[in-house]
Design an enzyme around this catalytic site. Structure first.
Site, PDB file in Angstrom:
ATOM      1  N   CYS A 148       0.811  -1.226   0.000  1.00 21.24           N
ATOM      2  CA  CYS A 148       0.000   0.000   0.000  1.00 21.24           C
ATOM      3  C   CYS A 148       0.848   1.282   0.000  1.00 21.24           C
ATOM      4  CB  CYS A 148      -0.962  -0.012   1.173  1.00 21.24           C
ATOM      5  SG  CYS A 148      -0.317  -0.757   2.673  1.00 21.24           S
ATOM      6  N   HIS A 197      -2.300   6.385   4.114  1.00 23.17           N
ATOM      7  CA  HIS A 197      -0.850   6.426   4.353  1.00 23.17           C
ATOM      8  C   HIS A 197      -0.278   7.728   3.766  1.00 23.17           C
ATOM      9  CE1 HIS A 197      -1.130   2.413   5.723  1.00 23.17           C
ATOM     10  NE2 HIS A 197      -0.520   1.760   4.754  1.00 23.17           N
TER      11      HIS A 197
HETATM   12  N1  LIG Z   1      -4.937  -3.536   5.080  1.00 20.15           N
HETATM   13  C1  LIG Z   1      -4.276  -2.907   4.109  1.00 20.15           C
HETATM   14  O1  LIG Z   1      -4.210  -1.645   4.053  1.00 20.15           O
HETATM   15  C2  LIG Z   1      -3.557  -3.680   3.036  1.00 20.15           C
HETATM   16  C3  LIG Z   1      -3.025  -2.974   1.955  1.00 20.15           C
HETATM   17  C4  LIG Z   1      -2.366  -3.664   0.946  1.00 20.15           C
HETATM   18  C5  LIG Z   1      -2.237  -5.027   1.024  1.00 20.15           C
HETATM   19  N2  LIG Z   1      -2.734  -5.714   2.101  1.00 20.15           N
HETATM   20  C6  LIG Z   1      -2.593  -7.173   2.117  1.00 20.15           C
HETATM   21  O2  LIG Z   1      -3.896  -7.748   1.904  1.00 20.15           O
HETATM   22  C7  LIG Z   1      -4.004  -8.968   2.606  1.00 20.15           C
HETATM   23  C8  LIG Z   1      -5.198  -8.893   3.543  1.00 20.15           C
HETATM   24  O3  LIG Z   1      -4.993  -7.867   4.509  1.00 20.15           O
HETATM   25  P1  LIG Z   1      -6.136  -7.413   5.506  1.00 20.15           P
HETATM   26  O4  LIG Z   1      -5.620  -6.179   6.104  1.00 20.15           O
HETATM   27  O5  LIG Z   1      -7.452  -7.401   4.829  1.00 20.15           O
HETATM   28  O6  LIG Z   1      -6.114  -8.625   6.572  1.00 20.15           O
HETATM   29  P2  LIG Z   1      -7.238  -9.064   7.612  1.00 20.15           P
HETATM   30  O7  LIG Z   1      -8.142  -7.949   7.940  1.00 20.15           O
HETATM   31  O8  LIG Z   1      -6.504  -9.741   8.709  1.00 20.15           O
HETATM   32  O9  LIG Z   1      -8.094 -10.186   6.807  1.00 20.15           O
HETATM   33  C9  LIG Z   1      -7.550 -11.450   6.512  1.00 20.15           C
HETATM   34  C10 LIG Z   1      -8.517 -12.334   5.722  1.00 20.15           C
HETATM   35  O10 LIG Z   1      -7.868 -13.605   5.498  1.00 20.15           O
HETATM   36  C11 LIG Z   1      -8.739 -14.652   5.938  1.00 20.15           C
HETATM   37  N3  LIG Z   1      -7.957 -15.792   6.439  1.00 20.15           N
HETATM   38  C12 LIG Z   1      -7.153 -15.826   7.530  1.00 20.15           C
HETATM   39  N4  LIG Z   1      -6.649 -17.093   7.690  1.00 20.15           N
HETATM   40  C13 LIG Z   1      -7.152 -17.835   6.673  1.00 20.15           C
HETATM   41  C14 LIG Z   1      -7.003 -19.202   6.284  1.00 20.15           C
HETATM   42  N5  LIG Z   1      -6.243 -20.046   6.980  1.00 20.15           N
HETATM   43  N6  LIG Z   1      -7.646 -19.626   5.173  1.00 20.15           N
HETATM   44  C15 LIG Z   1      -8.426 -18.781   4.455  1.00 20.15           C
HETATM   45  N7  LIG Z   1      -8.615 -17.467   4.781  1.00 20.15           N
HETATM   46  C16 LIG Z   1      -7.977 -17.019   5.872  1.00 20.15           C
HETATM   47  C17 LIG Z   1      -9.571 -14.032   7.061  1.00 20.15           C
HETATM   48  O11 LIG Z   1     -10.756 -14.798   7.234  1.00 20.15           O
HETATM   49  P3  LIG Z   1     -11.459 -14.989   8.702  1.00 20.15           P
HETATM   50  O12 LIG Z   1     -12.283 -13.754   8.948  1.00 20.15           O
HETATM   51  O13 LIG Z   1     -12.304 -16.204   8.511  1.00 20.15           O
HETATM   52  O14 LIG Z   1     -10.358 -15.173   9.697  1.00 20.15           O
HETATM   53  C18 LIG Z   1      -9.831 -12.643   6.466  1.00 20.15           C
HETATM   54  O15 LIG Z   1     -10.889 -12.721   5.536  1.00 20.15           O
HETATM   55  C19 LIG Z   1      -2.668  -9.184   3.332  1.00 20.15           C
HETATM   56  O16 LIG Z   1      -1.868 -10.026   2.563  1.00 20.15           O
HETATM   57  C20 LIG Z   1      -2.106  -7.770   3.425  1.00 20.15           C
HETATM   58  O17 LIG Z   1      -0.713  -7.754   3.531  1.00 20.15           O
HETATM   59  C21 LIG Z   1      -3.416  -5.065   3.098  1.00 20.15           C
END
Ligand SMILES: NC(=O)c1ccc[n+]([C@@H]2O[C@H](COP(=O)([O-])OP(=O)(O)OC[C@H]3O[C@@H](n4cnc5c(N)ncnc54)[C@H](OP(=O)(O)O)[C@@H]3O)[C@@H](O)[C@H]2O)c1
Length: 366
Positions: free
Chosen positions: A157, A256
């Site tokens: 990001c 950010h």
């Molecule tokens: N947040 C940001 O600003 C941002 C920006 C750019 C990139 N990213 C990237 O995007 C990705 C997601 O980030 P996020 O911030 O959205 O994370 P998050 O809020 O922690 O969400 C994670 C997701 O993954 C699922 N998950 C976790 N363990 C799993 C498993 N074993 N099998 C299948 N699904 C599973 C969770 O489902 P449950 O609800 O069932 O646990 C949830 O839907 C990451 O790789 C992160 O680095 C994030």
């Protein structure tokens, strides 16, 4: 052109998470992508979306999505096989195996996770900067023996917020030699529940694991070229660019901010006014193609001395642009400025959606 496109069913992996929720919000009103399958962990699978999701957006959960049953993230789980595109907002610790399983099942995957960004046959695509990297997916398919499936990632990001103004400056003035960047990153960048309130309130955390390295190497791949035979990438082809990044977490919910100084290869460097004009004038291929999520302005240039600010400016163009302000001379390098990106929209979900729209428009999705 977009209005006449036939519907394309899409799946969302990690649909319950921070990025997943933005996917739902963006895709529920999309002109041709239609949400068809949702995946999350086994903790959520088998349950209704509204029952298990800690929805954090100011809008309500779209009605039809609220009632959908979440599936396990397996390509043979109900619904995924019919999807023309699968968007992934999975945690990196699980994204690796799941995303390649979907690709192996001939699905087209647009990922937010870091796992395959360095892969020499996977495009690392910021839709406002390098859609010309997309043809490498044909090489990916031929190496892996796939007919339809491939994987595209978007950038970290904070990298996304940085590369858009850098691309505009390189387009106008030629290669950049040196970049110094210090970020002030929002809490939502760490997902949910993310950083504990006792760690972040009244505080600045001067370390985000792995983030500085990502900004430093991702920028070079994104601003680089595709090899003439489209079999890989040449990292910042014209000249080596040295980037030094410092990343910090601050008590902002979304958005950010980065403080950036750049030095150009060319001498004398462009003036502050020339730089401002180049940022204002910047247009990109996503706009020329007219894809639905492209912002009317890729870069919004602010003249007020106290802008951009996350709370006031992150929603501009529906979070799909980069705001730049405080453009001024740098006594150490050439020019310095502040930039701001919505980390969950252009920094994540919006980039994936726009990348997929570009792939549709260029004929990479049947
Ligand atoms: N947040 C940001 O600003 C941002 C920006 C750019 C990139 N990213 C990237 O995007 C990705 C997601 O980030 P996020 O911030 O959205 O994370 P998050 O809020 O922690 O969400 C994670 C997701 O993954 C699922 N998950 C976790 N363990 C799993 C498993 N074993 N099998 C299948 N699904 C599973 C969770 O489902 P449950 O609800 O069932 O646990 C949830 O839907 C990451 O790789 C992160 O680095 C994030």
């Amino acid at each position: 052109m977009t209005a006449s496109r036939k519907e394309i069913k899409v799946g969302i992996l990690g649909a319950t998470g921070t990025v997943g929720q933005r996917f739902i919000e963006l895709l529920s009103t999309h002109p041709y992508f239609k949400i068809h399958a949702l995946g999350a962990s086994s903790r959520s699978a088998g349950k209704r979306y509204a029952e298990v999701t800690k929805w954090k957006l100011a809008t309500t959960i779209p009605k039809d999505v609220a009632e959908m049953v979440i599936q396990e993230c397996k390509p043979d789980a109900p619904g995924f096989a019919e999807c023309g595109v699968v968007f992934s907002g999975l945690d990196h610790d699980v994204a690796g195996e799941i995303e390649v399983a979907f690709r192996a099942a001939e699905l087209v995957v647009f990922s937010n996770a870091k796992n395959y960004r360095r892969d020499p046959i996977v495009p690392l695509m910021v839709p406002l900067v390098n859609p010309h990297h997309l043809p490498v997916v044909r090489h990916q398919q031929s190496l892996l023996g796939l007919k339809k499936g491939y994987l595209v990632t978007n950038a970290n990001c904070s990298t996304t917020g940085l590369v858009v103004p850098l691309a505009a400056l390189e387009k106008a003035f030629g290669p950049i030699k040196t970049v110094l960047v210090t970020t002030l990153q929002a809490i939502s960048g760490a997902g949910y529940p993310g950083v504990s309130s006792l760690d972040i309130l009244d505080n600045v955390v001067p370390h985000i694991g792995g983030e500085e390295e990502k900004i430093e190497w991702e920028t070079a791949k994104i601003l680089g070229d595709v090899l003439p035979d489209s079999t890989g990438y040449e990292y910042h082809a014209h000249t080596p660019m040295t980037i030094s990044a410092t990343t910090t977490r601050v008590p902002v919910i979304d958005g950010h901010t980065a403080s950036v100084s750049v030095q150009f290869v060319r001498s004398p460097a462009p003036s502050v006014e020339q730089v401002k004009q180049a940022l204002r004038d910047f247009t990109c291929e996503a706009q020329t193609l007219g894809v639905p999520s492209a912002p009317a302005q890729a870069i919004v240039l602010h003249e007020a001395p106290d802008r951009p600010q996350p709370r006031l400016d992150r929603d501009l163009h529906n979070g799909a642009c980069v705001s730049v302000g405080r453009v001024r001379e740098c006594p150490v390098l050439d020019i310095k400025f502040i930039c701001l990106v919505d980390n969950v929209r252009l920094g994540a979900a919006t980039s994936s959606v726009m990348n997929a729209e570009i792939a549709v428009e260029k004929g990479y999705i049947a």
